[in-house]
Design a protein around this motif. Sequence first.
Motif, mmCIF file in Angstrom:
data_model
loop_
_atom_site.group_PDB
_atom_site.id
_atom_site.type_symbol
_atom_site.label_atom_id
_atom_site.label_comp_id
_atom_site.label_asym_id
_atom_site.label_seq_id
_atom_site.Cartn_x
_atom_site.Cartn_y
_atom_site.Cartn_z
ATOM 1 N N SER A 178 22.967 76.072 29.503
ATOM 2 C CA SER A 178 22.573 76.733 30.743
ATOM 3 C C SER A 178 21.498 75.908 31.445
ATOM 4 O O SER A 178 20.508 75.507 30.832
ATOM 5 N N GLY A 179 21.730 75.636 32.723
ATOM 6 C CA GLY A 179 20.749 74.902 33.519
ATOM 7 C C GLY A 179 20.986 73.411 33.573
ATOM 8 O O GLY A 179 20.280 72.690 34.293
ATOM 9 N N GLY A 211 23.413 71.907 34.942
ATOM 10 C CA GLY A 211 23.910 71.513 36.266
ATOM 11 C C GLY A 211 25.421 71.632 36.436
ATOM 12 O O GLY A 211 25.984 71.056 37.371
ATOM 13 N N LYS A 212 26.084 72.421 35.602
ATOM 14 C CA LYS A 212 27.550 72.548 35.682
ATOM 15 C C LYS A 212 27.997 73.015 37.079
ATOM 16 O O LYS A 212 28.859 72.405 37.694
ATOM 17 N N SER A 213 27.411 74.112 37.548
ATOM 18 C CA SER A 213 27.834 74.664 38.849
ATOM 19 C C SER A 213 27.532 73.695 39.979
ATOM 20 O O SER A 213 28.320 73.562 40.927
ATOM 21 N N THR A 214 26.409 73.020 39.875
ATOM 22 C CA THR A 214 26.010 72.071 40.932
ATOM 23 C C THR A 214 27.023 70.929 41.010
ATOM 24 O O THR A 214 27.475 70.554 42.098
ATOM 25 N N ARG A 230 14.932 72.095 34.702
ATOM 26 C CA ARG A 230 15.989 72.581 35.614
ATOM 27 C C ARG A 230 16.194 74.088 35.492
ATOM 28 O O ARG A 230 16.315 74.796 36.490
ATOM 29 N N ARG A 276 15.094 76.568 38.523
ATOM 30 C CA ARG A 276 16.097 77.305 39.298
ATOM 31 C C ARG A 276 15.549 78.647 39.736
ATOM 32 O O ARG A 276 15.915 79.176 40.789
ATOM 33 N N ARG A 328 18.310 81.655 26.707
ATOM 34 C CA ARG A 328 19.226 80.589 27.118
ATOM 35 C C ARG A 328 18.854 79.265 26.448
ATOM 36 O O ARG A 328 19.729 78.460 26.125
ATOM 37 N N ASN A 330 24.330 64.396 32.915
ATOM 38 C CA ASN A 330 24.037 64.741 34.310
ATOM 39 C C ASN A 330 22.686 64.189 34.759
ATOM 40 O O ASN A 330 21.701 64.919 34.859
HETATM 41 N N1 LIG Z 1 21.450 65.837 38.408
HETATM 42 C C1 LIG Z 1 20.505 66.748 38.707
HETATM 43 N N2 LIG Z 1 19.247 66.355 38.939
HETATM 44 C C2 LIG Z 1 18.273 67.266 39.221
HETATM 45 N N3 LIG Z 1 18.484 68.600 39.302
HETATM 46 C C3 LIG Z 1 19.731 69.047 39.064
HETATM 47 C C4 LIG Z 1 20.809 68.159 38.759
HETATM 48 N N4 LIG Z 1 21.927 68.892 38.574
HETATM 49 C C5 LIG Z 1 21.574 70.178 38.757
HETATM 50 N N5 LIG Z 1 20.262 70.274 39.064
HETATM 51 C C6 LIG Z 1 19.497 71.511 39.303
HETATM 52 O O1 LIG Z 1 19.389 72.190 38.045
HETATM 53 C C7 LIG Z 1 19.408 73.614 38.226
HETATM 54 C C8 LIG Z 1 20.494 74.227 37.361
HETATM 55 O O2 LIG Z 1 21.755 73.818 37.854
HETATM 56 P P1 LIG Z 1 23.042 74.771 37.737
HETATM 57 O O3 LIG Z 1 22.716 76.138 38.185
HETATM 58 O O4 LIG Z 1 24.157 74.055 38.418
HETATM 59 O O5 LIG Z 1 23.239 74.757 36.153
HETATM 60 P P2 LIG Z 1 24.388 75.415 35.264
HETATM 61 O O6 LIG Z 1 24.670 74.470 34.168
HETATM 62 O O7 LIG Z 1 25.540 75.802 36.126
HETATM 63 O O8 LIG Z 1 23.653 76.683 34.711
HETATM 64 P P3 LIG Z 1 24.241 78.052 34.062
HETATM 65 O O9 LIG Z 1 25.048 77.668 32.887
HETATM 66 O O10 LIG Z 1 23.008 78.816 33.722
HETATM 67 O O11 LIG Z 1 25.043 78.746 35.114
HETATM 68 C C9 LIG Z 1 19.631 73.848 39.728
HETATM 69 O O12 LIG Z 1 18.376 74.154 40.319
HETATM 70 C C10 LIG Z 1 20.171 72.520 40.235
HETATM 71 O O13 LIG Z 1 19.833 72.273 41.578
#
Ligand SMILES: Nc1ncnc2c1ncn2[C@@H]1O[C@H](COP(=O)(O)OP(=O)(O)OP(=O)(O)O)[C@@H](O)[C@H]1O
Length: 197
Positions: free
Chosen positions: A26-27, A29-32, A145, A149, A160, A180
């Motif tokens: 979690s965190g 950056g998957k969704s990003t 991250r 968020r 998490r 990432n």
């Molecule tokens: N390569 C990167 N460099 C810096 N910040 C990043 C990068 N990728 C993502 N982020 C930031 O990290 C935070 C978490 O990203 P995101 O919500 O996409 O994570 P996730 O893996 O989808 O989390 P979850 O599993 O909790 O849904 C966000 O604030 C996003 O902007």
Amino acid sequence: MAATPRGTSPVPPDARPRLTVLSGPSGVGKSTVVAHMRKEHPEVWLSVSATTRRPRPGEQHGVHYFFVTDEEMDKLIANGELLEWAEFAGNRYGTPRAAVLERLEGGEPVLLEIDLQGARQVRESMPEAQLVFLAPPSWEELVRRLTGRGTEPPEVIERRLVAAKVELAAEPEFDQTLVNTSVEDVARELLALTNVV
Ligand SMILES: Nc1ncnc2c1ncn2[C@@H]1O[C@H](COP(=O)(O)OP(=O)(O)OP(=O)(O)O)[C@@H](O)[C@H]1O
Ligand SMILES: Nc1nc2c(ncn2[C@@H]2O[C@H](COP(=O)(O)O)[C@@H](O)[C@H]2O)c(=O)[nH]1
């Protein structure tokens, strides 16, 4: 299901649509990364999961998740409507089965963004799926991250992060690992893995 005529070969394995599972703590950056990739390549179909978690500000029902009650989730599970499901940090999440199978049968590349427990279930039921692990550049950056968020209170962040340790240790189970560091680079790499280009 349509029968394959005797003597003709089905779609060659390399041309088959791929089911790609993206997991990672979690965190990370998957969704990003997925949002970045799909901005230019909306043809990669992303499954919309059902969850009992409350929506975050800006999240829309049917777009980011199907937000369901505990009772509705119980029914989805009991009726076999989920391809996989898991409890993660106090909420349940699951992938609606029918939509995924329809897309794959229609020849579309399909992407699931799910946790480790779900990825393991998909590996069992659909061994042809490729499992991609998204890793953080470092533990400190992951914490930064997730905390930065600003969507979860400290006790949920803690849960998490406990799960993240387990997920990071499971990285060798995956077919590919992407680190990432740069959203643009990882989105490009993920696109290539989905067999779209
Ligand atoms: N390569 C990167 N460099 C810096 N910040 C990043 C990068 N990728 C993502 N982020 C930031 O990290 C935070 C978490 O990203 P995101 O919500 O996409 O994570 P996730 O893996 O989808 O989390 P979850 O599993 O909790 O849904 C966000 O604030 C996003 O902007
Ligand atoms: N096993 C599943 N995990 C899922 C699904 N949809 C999302 N997730 C994962 O849950 C955590 C937390 O998500 P969040 O949106 O509350 O931050 C994260 O790892 C997601 O990838 C699912 O259908 N099945």
